[in-house]
Scaffold this motif. Structure first.
Motif, PDB file in Angstrom:
ATOM      1  N   LYS A  89      62.243   2.802   5.894  1.00 34.92           N
ATOM      2  CA  LYS A  89      62.769   2.690   7.561  1.00 34.92           C
ATOM      3  C   LYS A  89      62.023   3.921   8.102  1.00 34.92           C
ATOM      4  CE  LYS A  89      66.985   3.628   5.697  1.00 34.92           C
ATOM      5  NZ  LYS A  89      68.025   3.921   6.183  1.00 34.92           N
ATOM      6  N   GLU A  90      61.404   2.435   8.997  1.00 37.33           N
ATOM      7  CA  GLU A  90      60.388   3.738  10.318  1.00 37.33           C
ATOM      8  C   GLU A  90      61.049   2.315  11.342  1.00 37.33           C
ATOM      9  OE1 GLU A  90      56.897   3.537   9.770  1.00 37.33           O
ATOM     10  OE2 GLU A  90      56.632   4.685   8.180  1.00 37.33           O
ATOM     11  N   LYS A 150      61.464   8.369  10.807  1.00 43.15           N
ATOM     12  CA  LYS A 150      61.915   7.762   9.578  1.00 43.15           C
ATOM     13  C   LYS A 150      63.336   8.889   9.580  1.00 43.15           C
ATOM     14  CE  LYS A 150      56.811   7.484   8.267  1.00 43.15           C
ATOM     15  NZ  LYS A 150      55.251   8.539   8.132  1.00 43.15           N
ATOM     16  N   THR A 193      60.871  -1.043  12.645  1.00 45.32           N
ATOM     17  CA  THR A 193      59.696  -1.239  12.731  1.00 45.32           C
ATOM     18  C   THR A 193      59.343  -1.960  11.759  1.00 45.32           C
ATOM     19  OG1 THR A 193      57.997  -1.626  14.526  1.00 45.32           O
ATOM     20  CG2 THR A 193      58.268   0.552  13.221  1.00 45.32           C
ATOM     21  N   LYS A 194      59.513  -0.872  10.553  1.00 44.85           N
ATOM     22  CA  LYS A 194      59.227  -1.262   9.392  1.00 44.85           C
ATOM     23  C   LYS A 194      60.176  -1.019   8.073  1.00 44.85           C
ATOM     24  CE  LYS A 194      55.804   1.243   6.109  1.00 44.85           C
ATOM     25  NZ  LYS A 194      55.063   1.885   5.989  1.00 44.85           N
ATOM     26  N   SER A 196      60.417  -0.777   3.759  1.00 48.51           N
ATOM     27  CA  SER A 196      59.603  -1.362   2.205  1.00 48.51           C
ATOM     28  C   SER A 196      61.452  -0.558   1.265  1.00 48.51           C
ATOM     29  CB  SER A 196      58.960  -0.258   2.390  1.00 48.51           C
ATOM     30  OG  SER A 196      57.584  -0.894   3.505  1.00 48.51           O
ATOM     31  N   THR A 207      57.159  -4.478   1.957  1.00 44.04           N
ATOM     32  CA  THR A 207      57.112  -4.688   3.266  1.00 44.04           C
ATOM     33  C   THR A 207      56.872  -5.426   3.801  1.00 44.04           C
ATOM     34  OG1 THR A 207      55.847  -2.490   2.596  1.00 44.04           O
ATOM     35  CG2 THR A 207      56.460  -2.369   5.192  1.00 44.04           C
ATOM     36  N   ILE A 209      57.245  -5.274   8.749  1.00 42.24           N
ATOM     37  CA  ILE A 209      56.141  -5.412  10.063  1.00 42.24           C
ATOM     38  C   ILE A 209      56.948  -6.153  11.339  1.00 42.24           C
ATOM     39  CG2 ILE A 209      54.467  -3.752  11.527  1.00 42.24           C
ATOM     40  CD1 ILE A 209      55.213  -2.390   8.934  1.00 42.24           C
TER      41      ILE A 209
END
Length: 214
Positions: A89-90, A150, A193-194, A196, A207, A209
């Motif tokens: 996760k971001e 992160k 924002t991310k 996966s 993934t 985005i």
């Protein structure tokens, strides 16, 4: 009373096992107590498919990526990945001031501040471990920094508390920002924002985005 969120819940991907959405800021992840808290990402998706099941949550004020399971097996497989910290996760946040270090980590034990819930607090005796990695990224506004986050652990309000403890609260945060930082944005400037993970049926890595909306 939670106001109704007029922004749409955008679907980024759907198949027979999962649905991935971009949750807007101001929308609950799951329904709260009726009659004023019933609108949520989950309830909107269950109107399309009643079997939709929640796997993880974002704060109401946080926008960004969420994945939901569409059957019991997919839900179980996804939940296990989150529990075992196999999901990447971001987040991107815009914070008050300028960070001294270009990157680093925040590692603090957190627990609920019960008299002031849902706020969380640092407690070195009773808190549960939490870890966030951070990295400064380019920002067009010279007075604030934009930070890539992160989270290694997934404690409630972890990113908000960690940045506030660094002395750089997230802009628009209603819980941990000082008045100037809170008033610097009309929303919480935090976006998932991310995302996966392994697809629960094919086990292939996927993934997603989502562009930062602030």
């Amino acid at each position: 009373m939670v106001p109704f969120c007029n922004e749409p819940l955008a679907e980024l991907y759907r198949d027979e096992c999962i649905v991935v959405v971009n949750k807007p800021a101001g929308l609950l992840s799951v329904p709260g107590k009726p009659p004023n808290h019933e609108d949520s990402a989950l309830s909107r998706l269950q109107r399309i498919n009643p079997e939709t099941r929640v796997v993880h949550r974002l704060d109401m004020s946080t926008s960004g990526l969420m994945v939901f399971g569409l059957d019991a097996d997919s839900h179980r497989a996804l939940s296990r990945q989150f529990q075992d910290r196999l999901v990447e996760k971001e987040y991107v946040a815009e914070v008050w001031g300028k960070l001294e270090k270009p990157e680093g980590k925040v590692e603090l034990p957190l627990r609920c501040d019960w008299p002031n819930r849902p706020k969380q607090m640092v407690d070195h005796e009773l808190g549960k471990p939490s870890l966030t990695l951070f990295q400064k990224i380019e920002n067009q506004r010279p007075e604030f920094d934009r930070v890539l986050l992160k989270p290694v652990t997934g404690r409630s309000h972890q990113l908000r508390v960690h940045l506030a403890e660094l002395g750089h609260p997230i802009l628009g945060c209603e819980f941990y920002s000082h008045p100037e930082a809170q008033q610097a944005s009309n929303r919480l400037n935090l976006h998932a924002t991310k995302l996966s993970f392994m697809h629960p049926l094919t086990e292939a890595p996927v993934t997603f985005i989502s562009d930062v909306p602030f």
